[in-house]
Structures are given as structure tokens and as C-alpha cells.
Scaffold this motif. Structure first.
Motif, short mmCIF file in Angstrom:
data_model
loop_
_atom_site.label_atom_id
_atom_site.label_comp_id
_atom_site.label_asym_id
_atom_site.label_seq_id
_atom_site.Cartn_x
_atom_site.Cartn_y
_atom_site.Cartn_z
N GLY A 136 0.79 -1.21 0.00
CA GLY A 136 0.00 0.00 0.00
C GLY A 136 0.83 1.26 0.00
N ALA A 137 2.09 1.16 -0.40
CA ALA A 137 2.98 2.32 -0.27
C ALA A 137 3.87 2.56 -1.48
N PHE A 138 4.24 1.53 -2.21
CA PHE A 138 5.31 1.67 -3.20
C PHE A 138 4.85 1.61 -4.65
N TYR A 147 -5.41 -0.69 -0.52
CA TYR A 147 -4.78 -0.80 0.80
C TYR A 147 -4.91 0.53 1.55
N ARG A 148 -4.55 1.61 0.89
CA ARG A 148 -4.54 2.92 1.55
C ARG A 148 -5.95 3.36 1.93
N ALA A 149 -6.91 3.11 1.03
CA ALA A 149 -8.28 3.52 1.30
C ALA A 149 -8.87 2.81 2.51
N GLN A 156 0.70 1.54 9.08
CA GLN A 156 -0.70 1.32 9.38
C GLN A 156 -1.13 2.22 10.53
N PRO A 157 -2.39 2.70 10.51
CA PRO A 157 -2.87 3.54 11.60
C PRO A 157 -3.09 2.73 12.87
N ALA A 158 -3.15 3.43 13.99
CA ALA A 158 -3.35 2.76 15.27
C ALA A 158 -4.76 2.18 15.35
N ALA A 168 -7.72 -8.42 7.68
CA ALA A 168 -8.04 -7.35 6.74
C ALA A 168 -7.23 -7.49 5.45
N TRP A 169 -5.94 -7.79 5.56
CA TRP A 169 -5.12 -8.01 4.37
C TRP A 169 -5.66 -9.17 3.53
#
Length: 400
Positions: A136-138, A147-149, A156-158, A168-169
């Protein structure tokens, strides 16, 4: 840690080490890196220790980010040796959320088109980064947008633990059919969850008991104590002008809330040196305890890319700029296949990996040589160049 011995007595020319120090100092003097530590060993003896811009102390604690991945991979192979899983096991046998996976075939992040995967993700695909998962980054790809949405990008957020994130993945499509390509991904984080399920222990507890205690890695942790935080190196990020700006002191666990087997550990030069020496010794710790079988280490550091190709051919994307001709990937490590193709001075079979803040290490079994370089710049676009510099000057200095 042992006192450094004369490098010439262990077949390493001091002049090459002096040149290496000079080239590395330029990164700090030119304002590119905030400082660094370097350790080189030969035949199990420390032959060179230097720092520039940082204290030359063994107990300074660094965020090692993706240099966590080899540690998590070793932990998984301990369980593999115990017969807790087979490398060819379908992942869904241990993590049921990964059944009936689908492959992204088209569309966009809001309306993806998918088809059923022909085969299952196997445990070995997590170690190889051939699972089809992403980060979700590269990638400039709709899947990374998905991934980001969903808040599943890196970092990843807390608010979600490792079990929740793994499920989730598993609910997202894969980038490709498992086992057919290479993509840097959350695979090692999923591997950490597999370790938890198979062992019945939280990842941090398993690593502490089965890896860190036998190796004497007393300062390697997800959760630093107050005393350890006082030894935590400062982390920097370049601003839009290139000026290095100090960042907050949060660790990955503090900022994300989960035990990140792919990048969450803190460690020291002394601790990571003990880890590299175990690998160089074929699975034996410095205290004579066998952590892994020698054949397991050989298996982990062989090339496992599909068809025996290199990363230049197999990778969808690589997060770090550099040349990847002649570079393979095993079970948690990159491995040099063809130094001529890479244009890098090293021996075939040299292996290692790097971290997002510019940390890197290499192990050359043929010449009984290891090197660890630690800094704290995030992101760090210079890691591949520094790794090449280490390899070139250390091998140029070999006298036997």
C-alpha cells in the motif's frame, strides 16, 4: 562486544577500511546522513568499528525497520524445523482468512475486477515475498490504492492488532498468482501472525524466548523500557530542501498499535552483530547453542525466485533504488547470484537486507565476512549505494 583486533591479522587491508571510512564520512559532512555506526567482522572477530556523527557505543538503540524481516524469518524457520508447518502448506491451513483468494485483473481502487486464484498462498511465499500481497505504499497501482483507502497501507494507523490486520489483508485481492512474481509486501507481518498461531505465543514473547534469549540480544525489542528510550538514536527526515529534520521519538508499535514482524523492532549494533554471527556460523550462537540447522540456513540464503531468475526479472516493484540484475531472494534475505551482472564486487552467495531508515547488513560466508551499517534517516535513498560501497571496499581489501 569484543574489542576490535588488527584487521591485517585477519586478512583485511587497513587501507581499504580507511578509504571506506572516508567515503562514509562524506555522507555526514555533506549533510546527507545525520550520522552512522559501522562494524566489520572477519572469521568471527570484530576487525573494524567506526562512527561519525554518532557516539561509537554498542548500546545505542536504532529503529531497524525491515532488518526485522530476517529475524522474523529465522523465528518462523525454528518452528519449521520442529515440524509445526511445512513450507508448502497452504496458508489457509493455519490462517483460514486466506482461503479462496482472488487476483486483481483490472478496474480501479473503487471498482476492482478480480478472478479466483488458481492456487493457494503457501507459507514459503510469505518468506519469499511471492505471495501476491502488497504494502500500500510503493506501487502506483489500484491495489495499493485499495490498501490505503482501507487504512492498510504502510505505516498502518493505530487501533488494530496483528490478528485484525492479517484478516483485513486477507480480504483484499492479490497482485498476482501466488508464487509467480516478487513484490515487497506485508508478507513478513503475516508470517509474524503465523508464528503466533502455530506457537500459541504472541510474536514478541516468541522472539524473546526463542531468538533473543539464546542469542543474548538483550536490547532488541518492540517495546523499549524508559532506560532503553534514553539510548534511542534520533530519527531524521529530509525536508523539501534536503535539510535533515528530527522526527518524533515514536516506535512502530507506538504509532501503529501492532507487533510488526516486518519492520517494528529496535536493536543495537552489539545485538545485531550476534544475530549475523549466528547466521555466519550456520545456525550456532556465539555461546554454542544451536538455533537453526546449518542446512536450514543454506536453504534460507539460496535463491527462491520462480524459475531461478533475479529480482530484475521477477520484481513488480522494489522500494529502494539500485541495480537488481544478478540479485536473488531467499527466505527472508536477498542473495547475490551474479556479481558480474550486478557490477558489484562481492562473492556469489553473499546475502543480507536493509531497513527503511538506511540500516543495512551483509554476510559473505565464502570469506567469513560480515558488515553492519546503522543510521537513522527516513526515507533513505542512499542505502543501495552504501551497501555497494561496503561490499566493494571490503572485498577489495581481502588479502587471502
Amino acid at each position: 562486544m569484543q574489542t576490535a583486533v588488527n584487521p591485517a591479522s585477519h586478512g583485511l587491508a587497513p587501507s581499504s577500511l580507511t578509504t571506506l571510512d572516508e567515503r562514509l564520512r562524506e555522507y555526514v559532512d555533506n549533510g546527507v546522513l545525520p550520522g552512522w555506526q559501522l562494524l566489520v567482522s572477519r572469521h568471527g572477530q570484530v576487525v573494524h568499528r567506526r562512527s561519525h556523527g554518532l557516539d561509537n557505543r554498542d548500546d545505542m538503540i536504532f529503529r531497524i525497520y525491515s532488518m526485522t524481516k530476517p529475524i522474523t524469518s529465522v523465528a518462523a524457520m525454528i518452528l519449521h524445523e520442529e515440524g509445526r508447518f511445512d513450507l508448502a502448506d497452504p496458508l489457509e491451513r493455519h490462517l483460514p482468512a486466506f482461503h479462496d483468494m482472488r487476483i486483481f485483473t483490472g478496474g480501479d481502487a473503487d471498482a476492482p475486477e478480480t478472478e479466483s486464484a488458481r492456487g493457494s498462498i503457501q507459507v514459503r511465499h510469505l518468506l519469499q515475498h511471492t505471495s501476491g500481497l502488497s504494502y500500500g505504499a510503493f506501487l502506483d497501482h489500484p491495489l495499493d490504492g485499495m490498501y490505503r483507502a482501507r487504512g492498510l497501507g504502510s505505516p498502518q494507523p493505530a487501533g488494530r492488532d496483528l490478528a485484525e490486520l492479517t484478516d483485513a489483508w486477507a480480504g483484499l485481492p492479490l497482485l498476482f498468482e501466488p508464487g509467480t512474481r516478487w513484490n515487497y509486501s506485508v508478507s513478513t507481518d503475516v508470517l509474524g501472525r503465523l508464528i503466533e498461531v502455530v506457537s500459541g505465543q504472541d510474536l514478541d514473547a516468541f522472539l524473546a524466548e526463542r531468538v533473543f534469549a539464546p542469542l543474548g540480544m538483550t536490547d532488541t525489542t518492540f517495546t523499549p523500557t524508559t532506560a532503553q528510550r534514553a539510548r534511542l538514536a534520533r530519527l531524521y527526515t529530509p525536508d523539501e530542501t534536503g535539510y535533515l529534520v528530527e522526527q518524533t521519538g515514536e516506535t512502530v508499535l507506538e504509532s501503529s498499535g501492532f507487533l510488526c514482524g516486518g519492520g517494528g523492532l529496535l536493536s543495537t549494533m552489539a545485538d545485531y552483530h550476534r544475530f549475523t554471527q549466528m547466521l555466519l556460523r550456520g545456525g550456532d550462537t556465539l555461546d554454542g547453542v544451536r538455533l537453526l540447522d546449518r542446512r536450514t540456513v543454506s536453504l534460507m540464503t539460496a535463491n527462491h525466485l520462480p524459475g531461478g531468475v533475479d529480482l530484475a526479472q521477477a520484481a513488480v516493484t522494489i522500494p529502494e533504488p539500485g541495480r537488481y540484475d544478478g540479485l536473488g531472494f531467499g527466505l527472508g534475505f536477498s542473495t547475490d547470484l551474479d556479481p558480474i551482472a550486478r557490477g558489484v564486487t562481492c562473492a556469489p552467495g553473499q546475502y543480507g537486507w536493509s531497513g527503511a531508515a538506511g540500516t543495512t547488513f551483509l554476510i559473505d560466508p565464502r570469506h567469513h565476512l560480515t558488515a553492519i551499517f546503522l543510521t537513522q534517516l527516513l526515507p533513505s535513498p542512499h542505502t543501495a549505494a552504501i551497501r555497494t560501497l561496503l561490499s566493494h571496499l571490503l572485498h577489495a581489501g581481502l588479502e587471502d
